[in-house]
Write a protein that holds these residues in place. Structure first.
Motif, short mmCIF file in Angstrom:
data_model
loop_
_atom_site.label_atom_id
_atom_site.label_comp_id
_atom_site.label_asym_id
_atom_site.label_seq_id
_atom_site.Cartn_x
_atom_site.Cartn_y
_atom_site.Cartn_z
N ALA A 42 9.57 36.07 37.42
CA ALA A 42 9.58 35.81 36.31
C ALA A 42 10.23 34.96 35.59
O ALA A 42 10.23 34.72 34.90
N THR A 43 11.41 34.53 36.93
CA THR A 43 12.14 32.87 36.17
C THR A 43 11.41 31.80 36.40
O THR A 43 12.11 31.28 36.68
N SER A 44 9.96 31.94 37.52
CA SER A 44 9.26 30.84 37.18
C SER A 44 7.59 30.38 37.13
O SER A 44 7.33 31.85 37.40
N GLY A 45 7.00 29.75 36.41
CA GLY A 45 5.25 29.74 36.90
C GLY A 45 4.88 30.04 36.56
O GLY A 45 5.33 30.65 34.92
N ASN A 68 17.35 33.84 40.45
CA ASN A 68 18.06 32.50 39.39
C ASN A 68 18.72 33.22 37.85
O ASN A 68 17.72 33.63 37.06
N ALA A 93 4.98 39.46 41.59
CA ALA A 93 3.99 37.87 41.51
C ALA A 93 5.28 37.22 42.83
O ALA A 93 5.03 35.98 43.25
N ALA A 94 6.93 37.85 43.10
CA ALA A 94 7.22 36.64 43.80
C ALA A 94 6.53 35.68 44.70
O ALA A 94 6.05 36.77 45.73
N VAL A 118 6.41 32.97 47.96
CA VAL A 118 7.34 31.00 48.51
C VAL A 118 5.76 30.67 49.15
O VAL A 118 5.17 30.96 49.76
N VAL A 154 8.74 37.22 51.97
CA VAL A 154 8.81 37.48 51.02
C VAL A 154 7.87 38.11 50.71
O VAL A 154 7.92 38.65 50.11
N GLY A 212 -1.68 37.76 44.90
CA GLY A 212 -2.22 36.90 46.76
C GLY A 212 -2.56 35.82 46.52
O GLY A 212 -1.97 35.46 45.42
N SER A 213 -3.81 35.16 47.20
CA SER A 213 -4.14 34.40 46.51
C SER A 213 -5.56 34.01 46.89
O SER A 213 -5.07 34.71 48.12
N GLY A 217 -6.64 30.58 41.80
CA GLY A 217 -6.58 29.51 42.33
C GLY A 217 -5.50 28.69 41.95
O GLY A 217 -4.41 28.85 41.57
N PHE A 218 -5.83 26.86 42.03
CA PHE A 218 -4.35 26.44 42.14
C PHE A 218 -3.99 26.37 40.44
O PHE A 218 -4.71 26.25 39.48
N VAL A 219 -2.91 26.73 40.50
CA VAL A 219 -1.76 27.00 38.91
C VAL A 219 -0.76 25.88 39.01
O VAL A 219 -0.13 25.67 39.64
N MET A 235 5.51 25.64 41.92
CA MET A 235 5.29 26.29 43.83
C MET A 235 4.00 24.98 44.41
O MET A 235 3.79 24.28 44.89
#
Ligand SMILES: NC(=O)c1ccc[n+]([C@@H]2O[C@H](COP(=O)([O-])OP(=O)(O)OC[C@H]3O[C@@H](n4cnc5c(N)ncnc54)[C@H](OP(=O)(O)O)[C@@H]3O)[C@@H](O)[C@H]2O)c1
Length: 238
Positions: free
Chosen positions: A8-11, A33, A77-78, A80, A100, A126-127, A171-173, A177
């Motif tokens: 939740a701290t990013s993106g 963070n 959602a965490a 790397v 992770v 996922g991705s 897809g690409f966001v 990252m």
């Protein structure tokens, strides 16, 4: 709704946190963070509570998450991303990424599952990277392929408990990252787009939330080609 979000701290996770809070939901925002968590809390302390958490630490994760007992939605959602350098093949890179993306994510499930009630939604990010053998993505794509399989098995095993398990394939966001990527990212979308697509999918109980749609269709189609064609296609994209 009571919602817990990791990453939740990013993106993507951060945008989801802000959007759910703005809609009046209560969000437990998780990440390592502390400064970013404080900033989120300062934006809307009535709806956002920060929970510092490193999901690569087993005891810490279970201890931190066990106390959340009344959750309607959990979004894991965490994650790397590290790319492999084939000329300096490093097995530890796989350990770091899987620790992770796969083990850490499952630690969160371990900690939260006993308290998830029927009707709760467990959303795992996922991705679309899992769909083709992309160059240098051995560890990242492999971890997301594992997460996809695990999520589908959880969909089977948690159905009897009335827990909906949803899988997200972005897809690409545009996030920190992908800011590290030095290659073209077709059909890249904003975090606003991603958050909207995910929230809509969760609302509709879609077990496969893939976006942007055209990019997802293309990759899903490509993933059905003979394996030799997939390799040839990925080599052309290299
Ligand atoms: N951006 C894309 O194009 C894209 C595409 C497909 C899938 N995804 C997936 O979407 C998810 C979010 O990605 P993003 O693009 O938003 O990335 P991001 O901006 O880099 O955010 C990653 C998040 O994961 C958290 N995190 C990383 N390691 C952690 C750890 N050990 N313990 C706890 N939290 C940890 C980070 O928080 P802290 O640093 O505070 O710990 C951060 O909040 C990831 O699972 C990623 O694989 C992204």
């Amino acid at each position: 709704m009571n919602i817990l979000i990791t990453g939740a701290t990013s993106g993507i996770g951060k945008q989801l946190t802000l959007d759910y809070a703005a809609a009046g939901h209560h969000v437990v925002a998780c990440g390592r963070n502390q400064q970013a968590l404080d900033e989120l809390q300062n934006i809307d302390s009535n709806h956002i509570a920060g929970q510092q958490l490193d999901i690569s630490q087993a005891d810490e994760t279970v201890q931190a998450l066990r106390s959340f007992t009344d959750l309607d939605v959990v979004i894991l959602a965490a994650g790397v991303c590290e790319y492999l350098d084939i000329d300096n093949f490093e097995a530890d890179l796989f350990a770091r990424v899987f620790e992770v993306n796969v083990v850490g994510t499952m630690r969160c499930v371990e900690a939260l599952l006993p308290n998830l009630k029927a009707g709760a939604k467990l959303v795992i990010v996922g991705s679309t990277a899992r769909l083709l053998p992309f160059t240098r993505a051995e560890a990242y794509g492999g971890s997301k392929a594992a997460i996809h399989y695990i999520t589908r098995s959880l969909q089977v095993d948690l159905a009897q408990r009335g827990i909906k398990v949803l899988h997200v394939s972005p897809g690409f966001v545009e996030t920190p990252m992908t800011a590290q990527n030095d290659f073209e990212m077709p059909m890249q979308v904003s975090v606003d787009f991603a958050s909207q697509a995910i929230r809509k999918g969760i609302e509709k109980n879609k077990i496969d939330i893939t976006f942007p749609r055209m990019f997802g269709w293309f990759l899903k189609l490509a993933s059905r080609l003979p394996q030799s064609w997939q390799v040839a296609l990925s080599r052309r994209m290299t």
